[in-house]
Design a protein around this motif. Structure first.
Motif, short mmCIF file in Angstrom:
data_model
loop_
_atom_site.label_atom_id
_atom_site.label_comp_id
_atom_site.label_asym_id
_atom_site.label_seq_id
_atom_site.Cartn_x
_atom_site.Cartn_y
_atom_site.Cartn_z
N ASN A 1 0.97 -1.35 -0.16
CA ASN A 1 0.26 -0.41 0.14
C ASN A 1 0.81 1.63 -0.11
OD1 ASN A 1 -1.35 2.33 1.72
ND2 ASN A 1 -3.23 0.72 0.59
N ALA A 2 0.83 1.86 -0.99
CA ALA A 2 1.92 3.22 -1.50
C ALA A 2 1.24 4.11 0.00
CB ALA A 2 1.47 3.86 -2.40
N ALA A 3 0.15 4.31 -0.06
CA ALA A 3 -0.22 5.77 0.99
C ALA A 3 0.25 5.31 2.33
CB ALA A 3 -1.82 5.27 1.39
N ALA A 4 0.47 4.15 3.10
CA ALA A 4 0.50 3.62 4.27
C ALA A 4 2.21 3.22 3.92
CB ALA A 4 -0.08 2.29 3.85
N GLN A 5 2.81 3.45 3.15
CA GLN A 5 4.31 3.32 3.36
C GLN A 5 5.20 4.50 3.43
OE1 GLN A 5 6.30 1.41 3.62
NE2 GLN A 5 5.28 -0.52 2.97
N LEU A 6 3.66 5.68 2.55
CA LEU A 6 4.67 7.16 2.55
C LEU A 6 4.53 7.74 3.86
CD1 LEU A 6 5.58 9.64 1.16
CD2 LEU A 6 3.50 10.08 -0.08
N LEU A 7 3.13 7.37 4.65
CA LEU A 7 2.91 7.85 6.12
C LEU A 7 4.21 7.20 6.46
CD1 LEU A 7 1.11 8.72 7.86
CD2 LEU A 7 -0.25 6.69 8.01
N ALA A 8 4.22 5.87 6.30
CA ALA A 8 5.30 5.76 7.17
C ALA A 8 6.99 6.18 7.18
CB ALA A 8 5.56 3.90 6.73
N ALA A 9 7.14 6.42 6.36
CA ALA A 9 8.03 7.26 6.49
C ALA A 9 8.22 8.58 6.55
CB ALA A 9 8.48 7.48 4.30
#
Length: 275
Positions: A73-81
């Motif tokens: 999930n790209a959005a979750a990976q970006l939030l995690a970053a």
């Protein structure tokens, strides 16, 4: 709780969060997780809510739980970053960003990577060229990106390349920028002995941030250097009112510059700055 009920809570929580009600959003997410403890959407949304409240460790726990179920999930990976960067874990942030870029190369991910490299370079000097290159790449793709121009200008100033710094910062201020960018432009123009340009930049910084003490101080110095001692005194007075601890700096500037005044009585100077 069934899937439809969980999705309804996500919609309601998202609406509450977007309308400026993070506490309501948090309560809804926690309510949903009580019924569906492993739901990745609820964990993702709760992580975003907690991140907005600077509760980084809790936010990180929830986004990690979400990613365990939906690693692509790209959005979750970006939030995690973003959460990792805010927590000072630059290695972790860059790892998440590389995953985002591999999944779905998007503008936000490249911007976030440039920000992360930039911030990390303050602690690890060998990342500085990578940060510079990342900002350059963004500016090539988005020529009107004021953040990239501003950061390249600041990096050039720190490297002593005043000509490039001026070029980049003047490019940045053609758009909407924070007061700090105008301040950086003031520093560059001041070093280039462009008094009029520096005065304009510092005044713009103060216009955007009326309590910008450093800008008021530097404005006073530039006005004094250009022979406008009355204007300098007004700028110094503004700085002194905002932060009385600047008195020593002001007194030194007034007595050491070619266009200064000699104050034999400290009380008289304090009175003049307070008037």
């Amino acid at each position: 709780m069934n899937q439809n009920a969980a999705e309804d809570i996500v919609r309601r929580a998202t609406a509450a969060f977007n309308s400026g009600q993070p506490d309501t959003a948090r309560q809804l997410c926690e309510q949903g997780l009580a019924g569906r403890p492993g739901d990745p959407m609820l964990h993702h949304l709760l992580a975003a809510v907690l991140f907005s409240k600077s509760e980084f460790e809790a936010a990180r726990h929830h986004v990690t739980t979400s990613l365990a179920k939906r690693p692509d999930n790209a959005a979750a990976q970006l939030l995690a970053a973003r959460i990792a960067r805010a927590a000072g874990d630059f290695v972790g942030s860059l790892s998440h960003l590389d995953r985002v870029i591999a999944i779905a190369p998007q503008r936000d991910a490249f911007l976030e990577k440039a920000r992360t490299l930039d911030q990390a370079s303050l602690h690890q000097a060998d990342l500085r060229p990578k940060a510079r290159e990342a900002w350059r790449a963004i500016l090539e793709v988005i020529p009107k990106n004021t953040e990239a121009a501003a950061r390249l200008g600041r990096l050039a100033f720190e490297d002593g390349d005043l000509a490039l710094a001026r070029l980049m910062l003047e490019r940045a201020v053609t758009g909407e920028v924070p007061s700090s960018v105008w301040f950086d432009l003031g520093l560059v123009r001041q070093d280039l002995r462009d008094h009029a340009g520096a005065v304009t930049a510092y005044r713009e910084a103060i216009e955007l941030k009326p309590d910008y003490v450093e800008a008021a101080l530097n404005l006073g110095v530039v006005l004094q250097d250009s022979g406008d001692i009355d204007g300098a005194m007004r700028a110094y007075a503004q700085a002194y009112r905002l932060r009385p601890q600047t008195f020593g700096t002001i007194a030194m500037a007034l007595t050491s510059a070619p266009h200064g005044r000699l104050w034999l009585d400290e009380a008289a100077l304090r009175h003049a700055l307070s008037a």
